[in-house]
Design a protein around this motif. Sequence first.
Motif, PDB file in Angstrom:
ATOM      1  N   ILE A  88       1.120  -1.317  -0.117  1.00  0.00           N
ATOM      2  CA  ILE A  88       0.173   0.089  -0.240  1.00  0.00           C
ATOM      3  C   ILE A  88       0.720   1.271  -0.210  1.00  0.00           C
ATOM      4  O   ILE A  88       1.729   1.355   0.711  1.00  0.00           O
ATOM      5  CB  ILE A  88      -0.969   0.457   1.113  1.00  0.00           C
ATOM      6  CG1 ILE A  88      -1.750  -1.115   1.164  1.00  0.00           C
ATOM      7  CG2 ILE A  88      -1.718   1.540   1.186  1.00  0.00           C
ATOM      8  CD1 ILE A  88      -2.349  -1.541   2.566  1.00  0.00           C
ATOM      9  N   SER A  89       0.812   2.298  -1.216  1.00  0.00           N
ATOM     10  CA  SER A  89       1.589   3.479  -1.036  1.00  0.00           C
ATOM     11  C   SER A  89       0.385   4.796  -1.118  1.00  0.00           C
ATOM     12  O   SER A  89      -0.073   4.203  -2.180  1.00  0.00           O
ATOM     13  CB  SER A  89       2.971   3.345  -2.309  1.00  0.00           C
ATOM     14  OG  SER A  89       2.192   2.932  -3.532  1.00  0.00           O
ATOM     15  N   ALA A  90       1.539   5.578  -0.795  1.00  0.00           N
ATOM     16  CA  ALA A  90       0.999   6.791  -1.161  1.00  0.00           C
ATOM     17  C   ALA A  90       1.252   7.349  -2.384  1.00  0.00           C
ATOM     18  O   ALA A  90       1.699   6.872  -3.089  1.00  0.00           O
ATOM     19  CB  ALA A  90       1.041   7.881  -0.822  1.00  0.00           C
ATOM     20  N   VAL A 118       5.801   2.178 -14.334  1.00  0.00           N
ATOM     21  CA  VAL A 118       5.679   0.717 -13.154  1.00  0.00           C
ATOM     22  C   VAL A 118       6.440  -0.528 -14.367  1.00  0.00           C
ATOM     23  O   VAL A 118       7.182  -1.304 -14.769  1.00  0.00           O
ATOM     24  CB  VAL A 118       5.083   0.555 -13.263  1.00  0.00           C
ATOM     25  CG1 VAL A 118       4.786  -0.485 -11.934  1.00  0.00           C
ATOM     26  CG2 VAL A 118       4.415   1.790 -11.930  1.00  0.00           C
ATOM     27  N   GLY A 119       5.439  -0.955 -14.963  1.00  0.00           N
ATOM     28  CA  GLY A 119       5.072  -2.307 -15.701  1.00  0.00           C
ATOM     29  C   GLY A 119       4.438  -2.517 -16.393  1.00  0.00           C
ATOM     30  O   GLY A 119       3.338  -2.530 -17.228  1.00  0.00           O
ATOM     31  N   TYR A 120       4.151  -4.189 -16.136  1.00  0.00           N
ATOM     32  CA  TYR A 120       3.296  -4.836 -16.920  1.00  0.00           C
ATOM     33  C   TYR A 120       2.677  -5.746 -16.691  1.00  0.00           C
ATOM     34  O   TYR A 120       3.626  -6.454 -15.635  1.00  0.00           O
ATOM     35  CB  TYR A 120       3.875  -5.285 -18.991  1.00  0.00           C
ATOM     36  CG  TYR A 120       4.156  -4.577 -19.597  1.00  0.00           C
ATOM     37  CD1 TYR A 120       3.075  -3.131 -20.403  1.00  0.00           C
ATOM     38  CD2 TYR A 120       5.033  -4.015 -19.803  1.00  0.00           C
ATOM     39  CE1 TYR A 120       3.874  -2.696 -21.191  1.00  0.00           C
ATOM     40  CE2 TYR A 120       5.633  -3.310 -20.863  1.00  0.00           C
ATOM     41  CZ  TYR A 120       5.274  -2.594 -21.230  1.00  0.00           C
ATOM     42  OH  TYR A 120       5.601  -1.492 -21.723  1.00  0.00           O
ATOM     43  N   ARG A 121       2.000  -6.770 -16.593  1.00  0.00           N
ATOM     44  CA  ARG A 121       0.571  -7.709 -15.787  1.00  0.00           C
ATOM     45  C   ARG A 121       0.729  -8.477 -17.165  1.00  0.00           C
ATOM     46  O   ARG A 121      -0.773  -8.069 -17.771  1.00  0.00           O
ATOM     47  CB  ARG A 121      -0.072  -6.658 -14.924  1.00  0.00           C
ATOM     48  CG  ARG A 121      -0.938  -8.208 -14.254  1.00  0.00           C
ATOM     49  CD  ARG A 121      -1.631  -8.084 -12.964  1.00  0.00           C
ATOM     50  NE  ARG A 121      -1.867  -6.779 -12.361  1.00  0.00           N
ATOM     51  CZ  ARG A 121      -2.174  -6.587 -10.768  1.00  0.00           C
ATOM     52  NH1 ARG A 121      -2.219  -7.374  -9.987  1.00  0.00           N
ATOM     53  NH2 ARG A 121      -2.480  -5.219 -10.823  1.00  0.00           N
ATOM     54  N   MET A 122       0.490  -9.860 -16.556  1.00  0.00           N
ATOM     55  CA  MET A 122      -0.584 -11.010 -17.772  1.00  0.00           C
ATOM     56  C   MET A 122      -1.810 -11.247 -17.165  1.00  0.00           C
ATOM     57  O   MET A 122      -2.177 -11.019 -15.950  1.00  0.00           O
ATOM     58  CB  MET A 122       0.025 -11.821 -18.240  1.00  0.00           C
ATOM     59  CG  MET A 122      -1.263 -12.962 -19.104  1.00  0.00           C
ATOM     60  SD  MET A 122      -0.472 -14.282 -19.571  1.00  0.00           S
ATOM     61  CE  MET A 122       0.113 -13.851 -20.971  1.00  0.00           C
ATOM     62  N   LEU A 123      -3.003 -10.942 -17.166  1.00  0.00           N
ATOM     63  CA  LEU A 123      -4.192 -10.784 -16.697  1.00  0.00           C
ATOM     64  C   LEU A 123      -4.318 -12.315 -16.841  1.00  0.00           C
ATOM     65  O   LEU A 123      -4.800 -13.434 -17.882  1.00  0.00           O
ATOM     66  CB  LEU A 123      -5.270 -10.111 -16.903  1.00  0.00           C
ATOM     67  CG  LEU A 123      -5.487  -8.490 -16.284  1.00  0.00           C
ATOM     68  CD1 LEU A 123      -5.667  -7.730 -17.630  1.00  0.00           C
ATOM     69  CD2 LEU A 123      -4.980  -8.683 -15.262  1.00  0.00           C
ATOM     70  N   ARG A 124      -5.256 -12.959 -15.232  1.00  0.00           N
ATOM     71  CA  ARG A 124      -6.306 -14.157 -16.133  1.00  0.00           C
ATOM     72  C   ARG A 124      -7.664 -14.011 -16.219  1.00  0.00           C
ATOM     73  O   ARG A 124      -7.971 -13.727 -16.118  1.00  0.00           O
ATOM     74  CB  ARG A 124      -6.088 -15.143 -14.490  1.00  0.00           C
ATOM     75  CG  ARG A 124      -6.593 -16.606 -14.973  1.00  0.00           C
ATOM     76  CD  ARG A 124      -6.022 -16.846 -13.193  1.00  0.00           C
ATOM     77  NE  ARG A 124      -4.937 -17.909 -14.394  1.00  0.00           N
ATOM     78  CZ  ARG A 124      -5.197 -19.035 -15.840  1.00  0.00           C
ATOM     79  NH1 ARG A 124      -5.714 -18.974 -15.673  1.00  0.00           N
ATOM     80  NH2 ARG A 124      -3.905 -19.035 -15.495  1.00  0.00           N
ATOM     81  N   ASP A 178       5.641   6.423  -6.231  1.00  0.00           N
ATOM     82  CA  ASP A 178       6.310   5.712  -6.990  1.00  0.00           C
ATOM     83  C   ASP A 178       6.743   5.150  -7.113  1.00  0.00           C
ATOM     84  O   ASP A 178       6.958   3.473  -7.626  1.00  0.00           O
ATOM     85  CB  ASP A 178       5.622   6.504  -8.134  1.00  0.00           C
ATOM     86  CG  ASP A 178       4.311   6.091  -9.059  1.00  0.00           C
ATOM     87  OD1 ASP A 178       3.344   5.336  -8.535  1.00  0.00           O
ATOM     88  OD2 ASP A 178       3.773   7.131 -10.268  1.00  0.00           O
ATOM     89  N   ALA A 179       8.204   5.763  -6.827  1.00  0.00           N
ATOM     90  CA  ALA A 179       9.345   5.509  -7.098  1.00  0.00           C
ATOM     91  C   ALA A 179       9.601   3.488  -5.776  1.00  0.00           C
ATOM     92  O   ALA A 179      10.279   2.696  -6.569  1.00  0.00           O
ATOM     93  CB  ALA A 179      10.726   5.758  -6.446  1.00  0.00           C
ATOM     94  N   ALA A 192       9.242  -1.985  -3.646  1.00  0.00           N
ATOM     95  CA  ALA A 192       8.885  -3.095  -3.887  1.00  0.00           C
ATOM     96  C   ALA A 192       8.524  -4.192  -4.874  1.00  0.00           C
ATOM     97  O   ALA A 192       8.716  -5.483  -4.272  1.00  0.00           O
ATOM     98  CB  ALA A 192       8.014  -2.287  -2.641  1.00  0.00           C
ATOM     99  N   LEU A 193       8.109  -4.200  -5.565  1.00  0.00           N
ATOM    100  CA  LEU A 193       7.487  -4.809  -6.781  1.00  0.00           C
ATOM    101  C   LEU A 193       9.003  -5.718  -6.683  1.00  0.00           C
ATOM    102  O   LEU A 193       9.049  -7.021  -6.742  1.00  0.00           O
ATOM    103  CB  LEU A 193       7.329  -4.560  -7.785  1.00  0.00           C
ATOM    104  CG  LEU A 193       5.534  -3.933  -7.789  1.00  0.00           C
ATOM    105  CD1 LEU A 193       5.942  -3.121  -9.002  1.00  0.00           C
ATOM    106  CD2 LEU A 193       4.940  -5.026  -7.787  1.00  0.00           C
ATOM    107  N   ASP A 194      10.050  -5.144  -6.892  1.00  0.00           N
ATOM    108  CA  ASP A 194      11.163  -5.579  -7.321  1.00  0.00           C
ATOM    109  C   ASP A 194      12.087  -6.139  -6.322  1.00  0.00           C
ATOM    110  O   ASP A 194      12.598  -7.112  -6.383  1.00  0.00           O
ATOM    111  CB  ASP A 194      12.527  -4.444  -8.390  1.00  0.00           C
ATOM    112  CG  ASP A 194      12.489  -3.971  -9.679  1.00  0.00           C
ATOM    113  OD1 ASP A 194      12.079  -5.017  -9.912  1.00  0.00           O
ATOM    114  OD2 ASP A 194      12.624  -2.714  -9.659  1.00  0.00           O
TER     115      ASP A 194
END
Length: 233
Positions: free
Chosen positions: A80-82, A225-231, A86-87, A92-94
């Motif tokens: 959870i971030s404000a 940020v990046g990409y995500r494959m959705l189910r 963003d950085a 956190a994801l990395d």
Amino acid sequence: MNKPMVLVVEDDAPVRNLITTTLKTNDYRYIAAGTGQQAIVSAVSSNPDIVLLDLGLPDMDGVEVIKNVRSWSNLPIIVISARSEDADKIRALDAGADDYLTKPFSVEELLARLRATQRRLSYMTAQMLEAASVFTNGELTVDYAGGCAYLNGEELHLTPTEYKLLKLLSQNVGKVLTHTFITQNIWGRSWQSDVASLRVFMATLRKKLEPDADSPQFIQTHIGVGYRMLRVD
Ligand code: CA
């Protein structure tokens, strides 16, 4: 089945109360922690199913909590971030977080992320049981052993880089992958120019994969940020 147990790590009492009340009324169990130290202790002692982690904690950086938990567990972590952080979100994801929520978030958004994480977990478990070498998602099939992919039963003509990208996204279905993570995996480095190339390869992959490139079904863009494959259900 037991109700899922959520570890809520948030030092801001009103936000923490909103989250725990939501969990209670939606059939989750929870434990709450207000510091990073408490979070690490609870993650070990209470065996939660999911962690909701605020990044701005009084005693330590939330990313340190992720690194600690990741050193011994694959437990799903939603940060959870404000909006101004963003950085931090990318760090956190990395460091191994699975997903993120940006403050302020709605109760519906919170519940949707929890459900998505639970679905991903049960899918991962099923996949591990089968030791699957074939990935399917809606009309998409990726045959890891054969090194090829099919859409609606027809083979996709992918370049080696497009295939690597598709494989990486599918192996992490449901998870946001940062630009750095992806370029490190594809090219073994992450320069500015690699992020630019990634955009180009993603565009050509989408052209082959998405029936309507303007409203993508499989691959979601997280700007900056990046990409995500959705189910796909
Ligand atoms: Ca905070």
